[in-house]
Design a protein around this motif. Structure first.
Motif, PDB file in Angstrom:
ATOM      1  N   LEU A 142     -94.841 -10.852  42.785  1.00  0.00           N
ATOM      2  CA  LEU A 142     -94.565 -11.838  41.618  1.00  0.00           C
ATOM      3  C   LEU A 142     -93.480 -12.472  41.735  1.00  0.00           C
ATOM      4  O   LEU A 142     -93.456 -13.986  41.273  1.00  0.00           O
ATOM      5  N   LEU A 143     -92.313 -12.024  42.313  1.00  0.00           N
ATOM      6  CA  LEU A 143     -90.961 -13.001  42.077  1.00  0.00           C
ATOM      7  C   LEU A 143     -90.952 -13.912  43.199  1.00  0.00           C
ATOM      8  O   LEU A 143     -91.643 -13.945  44.381  1.00  0.00           O
ATOM      9  N   PRO A 144     -90.181 -15.163  42.962  1.00  0.00           N
ATOM     10  CA  PRO A 144     -90.284 -16.227  43.791  1.00  0.00           C
ATOM     11  C   PRO A 144     -88.939 -15.933  44.870  1.00  0.00           C
ATOM     12  O   PRO A 144     -88.058 -16.605  44.937  1.00  0.00           O
ATOM     13  N   ILE A 145     -89.304 -15.003  45.619  1.00  0.00           N
ATOM     14  CA  ILE A 145     -88.298 -14.848  46.909  1.00  0.00           C
ATOM     15  C   ILE A 145     -88.666 -15.721  47.883  1.00  0.00           C
ATOM     16  O   ILE A 145     -89.673 -15.982  48.511  1.00  0.00           O
ATOM     17  N   LYS A 146     -87.501 -16.345  48.288  1.00  0.00           N
ATOM     18  CA  LYS A 146     -87.493 -17.288  49.644  1.00  0.00           C
ATOM     19  C   LYS A 146     -88.161 -16.524  50.926  1.00  0.00           C
ATOM     20  O   LYS A 146     -87.549 -15.662  51.403  1.00  0.00           O
ATOM     21  N   ASN A 147     -89.163 -17.304  51.361  1.00  0.00           N
ATOM     22  CA  ASN A 147     -89.773 -16.975  52.768  1.00  0.00           C
ATOM     23  C   ASN A 147     -90.099 -15.342  52.768  1.00  0.00           C
ATOM     24  O   ASN A 147     -89.536 -14.781  53.784  1.00  0.00           O
ATOM     25  N   LYS A 148     -90.567 -14.987  51.663  1.00  0.00           N
ATOM     26  CA  LYS A 148     -90.838 -13.360  51.594  1.00  0.00           C
ATOM     27  C   LYS A 148     -92.263 -13.205  52.562  1.00  0.00           C
ATOM     28  O   LYS A 148     -93.033 -14.096  52.819  1.00  0.00           O
ATOM     29  N   ALA A 149     -92.299 -12.079  53.039  1.00  0.00           N
ATOM     30  CA  ALA A 149     -93.387 -11.591  53.601  1.00  0.00           C
ATOM     31  C   ALA A 149     -94.574 -11.321  52.817  1.00  0.00           C
ATOM     32  O   ALA A 149     -94.333 -11.461  51.401  1.00  0.00           O
ATOM     33  N   GLY A 150     -95.725 -10.668  53.336  1.00  0.00           N
ATOM     34  CA  GLY A 150     -96.777  -9.987  52.531  1.00  0.00           C
ATOM     35  C   GLY A 150     -96.509  -8.670  51.931  1.00  0.00           C
ATOM     36  O   GLY A 150     -95.108  -8.254  52.153  1.00  0.00           O
ATOM     37  N   ASN A 151     -97.310  -8.237  50.917  1.00  0.00           N
ATOM     38  CA  ASN A 151     -96.682  -7.030  50.291  1.00  0.00           C
ATOM     39  C   ASN A 151     -97.328  -5.766  50.939  1.00  0.00           C
ATOM     40  O   ASN A 151     -97.145  -4.716  50.478  1.00  0.00           O
ATOM     41  N   ASP A 152     -97.892  -5.812  52.023  1.00  0.00           N
ATOM     42  CA  ASP A 152     -98.465  -4.642  52.803  1.00  0.00           C
ATOM     43  C   ASP A 152     -99.303  -3.729  52.100  1.00  0.00           C
ATOM     44  O   ASP A 152     -99.100  -2.594  52.107  1.00  0.00           O
ATOM     45  N   TRP A 153    -100.373  -4.335  51.463  1.00  0.00           N
ATOM     46  CA  TRP A 153    -101.261  -3.744  50.595  1.00  0.00           C
ATOM     47  C   TRP A 153    -102.030  -2.478  51.201  1.00  0.00           C
ATOM     48  O   TRP A 153    -102.480  -1.596  50.714  1.00  0.00           O
ATOM     49  N   ALA A 154    -102.207  -2.729  52.477  1.00  0.00           N
ATOM     50  CA  ALA A 154    -102.974  -1.947  53.516  1.00  0.00           C
ATOM     51  C   ALA A 154    -102.194  -0.364  53.635  1.00  0.00           C
ATOM     52  O   ALA A 154    -102.807   0.392  53.423  1.00  0.00           O
ATOM     53  N   TYR A 155    -100.898  -0.640  53.338  1.00  0.00           N
ATOM     54  CA  TYR A 155    -100.064   0.706  53.322  1.00  0.00           C
ATOM     55  C   TYR A 155     -99.943   1.099  51.825  1.00  0.00           C
ATOM     56  O   TYR A 155     -99.522   2.467  51.694  1.00  0.00           O
ATOM     57  N   ALA A 156    -100.113   0.640  51.005  1.00  0.00           N
ATOM     58  CA  ALA A 156     -99.401   0.928  49.508  1.00  0.00           C
ATOM     59  C   ALA A 156    -100.114   2.073  48.912  1.00  0.00           C
ATOM     60  O   ALA A 156     -99.413   2.527  48.042  1.00  0.00           O
ATOM     61  N   TRP A 157    -101.431   2.586  49.612  1.00  0.00           N
ATOM     62  CA  TRP A 157    -101.999   3.617  48.910  1.00  0.00           C
ATOM     63  C   TRP A 157    -101.242   4.930  49.373  1.00  0.00           C
ATOM     64  O   TRP A 157    -101.136   5.861  48.608  1.00  0.00           O
ATOM     65  N   VAL A 158    -100.435   4.852  50.545  1.00  0.00           N
ATOM     66  CA  VAL A 158     -99.837   6.087  50.961  1.00  0.00           C
ATOM     67  C   VAL A 158     -98.884   6.462  50.006  1.00  0.00           C
ATOM     68  O   VAL A 158     -98.847   7.773  49.672  1.00  0.00           O
ATOM     69  N   PRO A 159     -97.743   5.617  49.543  1.00  0.00           N
ATOM     70  CA  PRO A 159     -96.885   6.394  48.556  1.00  0.00           C
ATOM     71  C   PRO A 159     -97.201   6.288  47.205  1.00  0.00           C
ATOM     72  O   PRO A 159     -96.283   6.532  46.212  1.00  0.00           O
ATOM     73  N   VAL A 160     -98.466   6.167  47.050  1.00  0.00           N
ATOM     74  CA  VAL A 160     -99.104   6.410  45.713  1.00  0.00           C
ATOM     75  C   VAL A 160     -99.908   7.765  45.582  1.00  0.00           C
ATOM     76  O   VAL A 160     -99.618   8.828  44.970  1.00  0.00           O
ATOM     77  N   ILE A 161    -100.830   7.789  46.496  1.00  0.00           N
ATOM     78  CA  ILE A 161    -101.645   9.023  46.744  1.00  0.00           C
ATOM     79  C   ILE A 161    -100.879  10.205  47.299  1.00  0.00           C
ATOM     80  O   ILE A 161    -101.105  11.437  46.913  1.00  0.00           O
ATOM     81  N   GLY A 162    -100.003   9.967  48.363  1.00  0.00           N
ATOM     82  CA  GLY A 162     -99.360  10.999  48.879  1.00  0.00           C
ATOM     83  C   GLY A 162     -98.857  11.991  47.849  1.00  0.00           C
ATOM     84  O   GLY A 162     -98.718  13.183  47.903  1.00  0.00           O
ATOM     85  N   PRO A 163     -97.831  11.218  47.266  1.00  0.00           N
ATOM     86  CA  PRO A 163     -96.954  11.996  46.122  1.00  0.00           C
ATOM     87  C   PRO A 163     -97.791  12.731  45.349  1.00  0.00           C
ATOM     88  O   PRO A 163     -97.523  13.705  44.814  1.00  0.00           O
ATOM     89  N   LEU A 164     -98.638  12.017  44.555  1.00  0.00           N
ATOM     90  CA  LEU A 164     -99.660  12.679  43.751  1.00  0.00           C
ATOM     91  C   LEU A 164    -100.282  13.977  44.382  1.00  0.00           C
ATOM     92  O   LEU A 164    -100.428  14.952  43.654  1.00  0.00           O
ATOM     93  N   THR A 165    -100.580  13.930  45.607  1.00  0.00           N
ATOM     94  CA  THR A 165    -101.297  15.011  46.465  1.00  0.00           C
ATOM     95  C   THR A 165    -100.191  15.936  46.416  1.00  0.00           C
ATOM     96  O   THR A 165    -100.477  17.113  46.006  1.00  0.00           O
ATOM     97  N   GLY A 166     -99.134  15.563  47.007  1.00  0.00           N
ATOM     98  CA  GLY A 166     -98.160  16.894  47.013  1.00  0.00           C
ATOM     99  C   GLY A 166     -97.631  17.379  45.938  1.00  0.00           C
ATOM    100  O   GLY A 166     -97.416  18.699  46.016  1.00  0.00           O
ATOM    101  N   ALA A 167     -97.387  16.757  44.564  1.00  0.00           N
ATOM    102  CA  ALA A 167     -97.029  17.279  43.548  1.00  0.00           C
ATOM    103  C   ALA A 167     -98.220  17.975  43.189  1.00  0.00           C
ATOM    104  O   ALA A 167     -97.772  19.361  42.410  1.00  0.00           O
ATOM    105  N   ALA A 168     -99.396  17.788  43.214  1.00  0.00           N
ATOM    106  CA  ALA A 168    -100.642  18.755  42.544  1.00  0.00           C
ATOM    107  C   ALA A 168    -100.544  20.064  43.455  1.00  0.00           C
ATOM    108  O   ALA A 168    -100.596  21.159  42.971  1.00  0.00           O
ATOM    109  N   LEU A 169    -100.276  20.071  44.964  1.00  0.00           N
ATOM    110  CA  LEU A 169    -100.351  21.171  45.605  1.00  0.00           C
ATOM    111  C   LEU A 169     -99.051  22.068  45.278  1.00  0.00           C
ATOM    112  O   LEU A 169     -99.389  23.327  44.995  1.00  0.00           O
TER     113      LEU A 169
END
Length: 242
Positions: A206-233
């Motif tokens: 969202l922020l107007p960062i000069k010459n920023k990269a993409g947001n790597d949404w292809a990876y974004a599930w890992v730091p969400v689902i991984g921690p939730l899985t580890g916490a549940a275990l």
């Protein structure tokens, strides 16, 4: 200072100081430029300390949806309160990320490396292998949550033993995050917290960062689902061993 506000402010401080140290290390022309991994892991640990000290007396200082969910699974926290805590944590993470951008805006503008600028906000793997990356986040969060159960006590709702000890009680949690970063963090950047990664990732978008990269949404599930899985275990193992 309601539990909602405490979680929001505590998580904001966590991200302000945690993402702030990454900005200090990776952005161009800061006084801490290139100071390295030890600086990053140490400041993240102390950021946890600050967040727990501030939020602890009012909310138990979860500061992490994975911790909140694990406590609910264990029966130490009411499921009805989980959505409010998670919303507060995400809002706080986004606020903290915004403040990091605001205070470092000149350095974002001077930094040419788009990947370094994104790294201020969110994690990424050293070697991209989604399966192994996922396992790394599961293991790191498992260590975090399983140890938190033993720091705070098994039957305590929203980590009130940490609250009772104040800053002294927050110190073991900070040391725990420090050793996870030093030992396990080099593979994925040890998100171990869905709000810590996804909230700032959204702000990077969202922020107007000069010459920023993409947001790597292809990876974004890992730091969400991984921690939730580890916490549940961790929560299930804790229940089995009670």
């Amino acid at each position: 200072m309601t539990p909602f506000i405490a979680e929001m402010i505590g998580t904001m401080l966590l991200i302000l100081l945690g993402d702030g140290v990454v900005a200090n290390v990776v952005l161009k022309d800061t006084k801490g430029n290139n100071s390295g991994w030890i600086v990053i892991t140490t400041a993240w640990a102390l950021a946890v300390f600050v967040g727990v000290v501030v939020a602890g007396p009012y909310s138990g200082a979860h500061l992490n949806p994975a911790v909140t969910v694990a406590l609910a699974i264990s029966g130490a926290f009411p499921w009805a309160a989980v959505p409010g805590y998670v919303v507060a944590q995400f809002l706080g993470a986004m606020m903290g990320a915004f403040l990091v951008w605001l205070t470092h805006k000149d350095h974002f503008d001077r930094t040419e490396d788009a990947g370094a600028k994104m790294a201020v906000f969110c994690t990424g793997p050293a070697i991209r292998n989604y399966g192994i990356n996922f396992i790394c986040e599961v293991v790191g969060t498992f260590v975090l949550v399983f140890t938190i159960f033993h720091i705070t006590g098994a039957e305590i709702a929203n980590t009130k033993q940490v609250v009772g000890l104040g800053s002294v009680g927050a110190l073991p949690v900070a040391l725990l995050v420090w050793v996870i970063g030093l030992s396990l963090g080099g593979t994925t950047g040890y998100a171990i917290n869905p709000a810590r990664d996804l909230g700032p990732r959204i702000m990077h978008m969202l922020l107007p960062i000069k010459n920023k990269a993409g947001n790597d949404w292809a990876y974004a599930w890992v730091p969400v689902i991984g921690p939730l899985t580890g916490a549940a275990l961790a929560a299930f193992l804790h229940l089995m061993l009670k």
